[in-house]
Enzyme design. Structure first.
Site, mmCIF file in Angstrom:
data_model
loop_
_atom_site.group_PDB
_atom_site.id
_atom_site.type_symbol
_atom_site.label_atom_id
_atom_site.label_comp_id
_atom_site.label_asym_id
_atom_site.label_seq_id
_atom_site.Cartn_x
_atom_site.Cartn_y
_atom_site.Cartn_z
ATOM 1 N N GLY B 53 -6.861 1.695 -7.152
ATOM 2 C CA GLY B 53 -5.980 1.824 -5.765
ATOM 3 C C GLY B 53 -5.174 2.842 -6.045
ATOM 4 O O GLY B 53 -4.609 3.177 -7.150
ATOM 5 N N GLY B 55 -1.080 4.327 -4.982
ATOM 6 C CA GLY B 55 0.328 3.628 -5.197
ATOM 7 C C GLY B 55 0.702 3.413 -6.741
ATOM 8 O O GLY B 55 1.575 3.095 -6.869
ATOM 9 N N HIS B 56 -0.040 4.183 -7.581
ATOM 10 C CA HIS B 56 0.298 4.136 -8.960
ATOM 11 C C HIS B 56 0.563 5.326 -9.580
ATOM 12 O O HIS B 56 0.510 5.632 -10.668
ATOM 13 C CB HIS B 56 -0.812 3.566 -9.832
ATOM 14 C CG HIS B 56 -1.197 2.079 -9.397
ATOM 15 N ND1 HIS B 56 -0.377 0.979 -9.145
ATOM 16 C CD2 HIS B 56 -2.318 1.680 -8.739
ATOM 17 C CE1 HIS B 56 -1.031 -0.011 -8.548
ATOM 18 N NE2 HIS B 56 -2.246 0.429 -8.365
ATOM 19 N N LYS B 104 -9.767 -0.279 -14.866
ATOM 20 C CA LYS B 104 -8.632 -1.348 -14.992
ATOM 21 C C LYS B 104 -9.436 -2.895 -14.522
ATOM 22 O O LYS B 104 -9.991 -2.796 -13.557
ATOM 23 C CB LYS B 104 -7.451 -0.922 -14.179
ATOM 24 C CG LYS B 104 -6.902 0.294 -14.628
ATOM 25 C CD LYS B 104 -5.278 0.696 -14.104
ATOM 26 C CE LYS B 104 -5.310 0.462 -12.690
ATOM 27 N NZ LYS B 104 -6.175 1.482 -11.832
ATOM 28 N N ASP B 109 -12.082 -3.322 -8.821
ATOM 29 C CA ASP B 109 -12.421 -2.203 -9.481
ATOM 30 C C ASP B 109 -13.618 -2.400 -10.238
ATOM 31 O O ASP B 109 -14.501 -1.710 -10.283
ATOM 32 C CB ASP B 109 -11.269 -1.986 -10.212
ATOM 33 C CG ASP B 109 -9.882 -1.398 -9.614
ATOM 34 O OD1 ASP B 109 -9.957 -1.575 -8.346
ATOM 35 O OD2 ASP B 109 -9.158 -0.890 -10.071
ATOM 36 N N HIS B 218 0.620 -4.363 -8.929
ATOM 37 C CA HIS B 218 0.419 -4.625 -7.503
ATOM 38 C C HIS B 218 1.514 -5.502 -6.653
ATOM 39 O O HIS B 218 1.151 -5.939 -5.838
ATOM 40 C CB HIS B 218 -0.921 -4.810 -7.148
ATOM 41 C CG HIS B 218 -1.985 -4.223 -7.694
ATOM 42 N ND1 HIS B 218 -2.469 -4.433 -8.928
ATOM 43 C CD2 HIS B 218 -2.519 -2.965 -7.348
ATOM 44 C CE1 HIS B 218 -3.394 -3.682 -9.268
ATOM 45 N NE2 HIS B 218 -3.216 -2.680 -8.297
#
Lengths: 212, 332
Positions: B53, B55-56, B104, B109, B218
């Protein structure tokens, strides 16, 4: 009345409308025990699905559901993308070549779809997942179809079972997906995946009744 | 919600376009799917690919380049990428020596990478996968989706990328990635939540005097919510959980990694590192390498994570090897 190609296209469009209307509701459920994106992802996926199937011409139910599956797999992401993608893909294989589905053929297709979800996600009943809504729905659908019920009657039984299954997730401790990290703190929240499964099935029923 | 954006649906694609524009030559975007590719790909080496995802950031797109990743596949914010992304990215960067997916450990995922691996294997591409699960905050891994992949992922991508750059075979690169995963442990905490742009509101709430220990990247909850304490007490609580888990022993050499969650100033991260260094010194654990900064984030969350990797000569040499990416660069 059976589910024919036109009925299926109409139902898929209706499911898209339902998921769009429930986008924030599903996301709120997911933010309580997950990562706050289930409504957003499902709405994105079914928006793409509506675009895709509105452009196609379809001779059988399998071809429609195959497009639904491929589109969900490449647009939803998360765990729901592969899980719902697999569900519709397995259903499409069972319905390939069929121009209309009665209660027993839909039951057989959904049972195959459920098997796909279980094989991929490895969830069992009471893990607090979509399986808690889907599995009793498939059982109810099969049982009703076995007694010679019409498609509408059989789906009514399935939707009731899905609703009970969805509600049964509230007191459960999550054992799969991101909600599982909460442990006991997941108790008291309804599973978003079980909820979207219920919404899909209940919309299918409503759409079918409108046609009739 | 206040964020720098134009249209909420375009946050990820426009950020990727910015990454490409800021680092021409170093990275290029795939023409048809969301994927960041190494500028000079394909190379005649094992292709190392990761994703997850968004946002990291800088994970994973910021780690594409010389000595690290060949491609990164970003999903929507906090949402796994889809199989077609990994499939197309692998086809674009694969140089005939096989592909390693670094994944991860999150349900979505793992499923999406698995589907992509199946599609590639079906076409005769040699694909291996290693799932990173270094988060010690998840205790009951038997009854959950298992330990999450967090800070250890950054270290694995650097070290494994160096091995692939040096000509390691797919078997060697995979074995090395498994070794890193088996020797690395992490734990995070949050002072504030974060807001997913498409959701528009924070993913959880924390009172002014509260913190969440063991948070995931998250905003997933961790071990417990408790009253805020001093940095020293927080660092000791987290470091103890990490040290006891492997366990790290007196005399061990480690890479100590203090990572910001996105909203914590560098000043506080170094302060936390100072407390970590004292704690490890007391335990007789030797810091041989260090990394301090925002490397695997959770949007604008305030908080940090600690990662310890047990080092040996091989891992130290690979860590020191040259790297040139948007997010990490030295020696070149």
């Amino acid at each position: 009345m059976n589910l024919d190609v036109q009925g299926m296209l109409k139902a898929i469009d209706a499911i898209g409308t339902t998921l769009e209307a429930h986008k924030d509701y599903l996301t709120d459920l997911d933010s309580a025990i997950g990562d706050a994106d289930h409504g957003i992802n499902m709405n994105r996926g079914f928006t793409k699905v509506r675009e895709k199937v509105s452009q196609g011409t379809y001779g059988d139910l399998g071809a429609i559901l195959k497009d639904v599956a491929m589109t969900l797999m490449s647009s939803v992401g998360g765990a729901s993308g592969p899980l719902y993608g697999t569900f519709f893909m397995r259903m499409s294989m069972k319905l390939a070549g069929l121009q209309a589905a009665d209660a027993s053929s839909l039951a057989a297709a959904m049972e195959e779809g459920l098997k796909g979800i279980v094989a991929l996600g490895k969830a069992q009943l009471e893990d607090k997942t979509m399986v808690d809504a889907l599995s009793p729905a498939v059982e109810a659908l099969k049982k009703a179809a076995g007694t010679g019920a019409s498609l509408t009657e059989a789906l009514e039984a399935a939707v009731l079972a899905a609703q009970a299954g969805m509600e049964s997730t509230v007191p459960l401790v999550a054992r799969k997906g991101r909600a599982s990290y909460l442990g006991k703190r997941s108790v008291g929240h309804q599973d978003p995946g079980a909820t979207s499964t219920y919404l899909i099935l209940s919309t299918l029923l409503m759409s079918l009744k409108e046609v009739a | 919600m206040k964020k720098l954006m134009n249209k909420v649906d375009d946050v990820v694609v426009q950020s990727l376009a910015g990454l490409e524009a800021a680092h021409p030559g170093l990275v290029k975007l795939h023409p048809s799917v969301k994927a960041v590719l190494r500028g000079d790909a394909p190379k005649a080496k094992v292709a190392v690919i990761s994703g997850g995802g968004s946002g990291h950031e800088p994970l994973h797109g910021g780690y594409v380049g010389y000595g690290m990743l060949d491609a990164a596949c970003p999903g929507e914010v906090f949402t796994s990428p889809t199989p077609d992304q990994m499939y197309e990215a692998a086809k674009a960067v694969e140089g005939g020596k096989g592909v390693l997916f670094i994944v991860k450990n999150y349900t979505g995922d793992v499923m999406n990478f698995q589907m992509a691996a199946d599609m590639l294997s079906g076409e005769g591409v040699n694909v291996a996968q290693v799932v990173i699960d270094d988060d010690v905050a998840v205790q009951d891994s038997l009854y959950t989706a298992g330990r999450r992949g967090v800070g250890g992922t950054v270290l694995a991508e650097k070290i494994v990328g160096a091995k692939a750059e040096a000509g390691g075979s797919l078997e060697e690169v995979k074995a090395l990635c498994e070794k890193v995963n088996s020797q690395v442990r992490s734990m995070g905490m949050a002072l504030t939540p974060c807001t997913v742009p498409a959701a528009g509101k924070p993913t959880f709430t924390l009172a002014d005097d509260e913190m969440e220990i063991g948070i995931g990247i998250h905003g997933e909850p961790g071990r417990q919510r408790m009253k805020l304490q001093s940095a020293k007490e927080i660092v000791e609580m987290m470091a103890k959980a990490i040290v006891d888990d492997l366990p790290f022993k007196a005399g061990d050499e480690v890479l100590a990694f203090v990572n910001g969650m996105g909203g914590t100033p560098q000043m506080e991260l170094y302060l936390a590192y100072n407390d970590l260094a004292s704690y490890l010194r007391e335990k007789g654990i030797v810091i041989a390498r260090s990394l301090v900064g925002n490397y695997i984030t959770s949007l604008e969350m305030q908080g940090f994570s600690i990662t310890l990797l047990k080092l040996d000569d091989e891992l130290k040499a690979l860590w020191d090897a040259p790297v040139e990416t948007a997010g990490l660069r030295w020696g070149r």
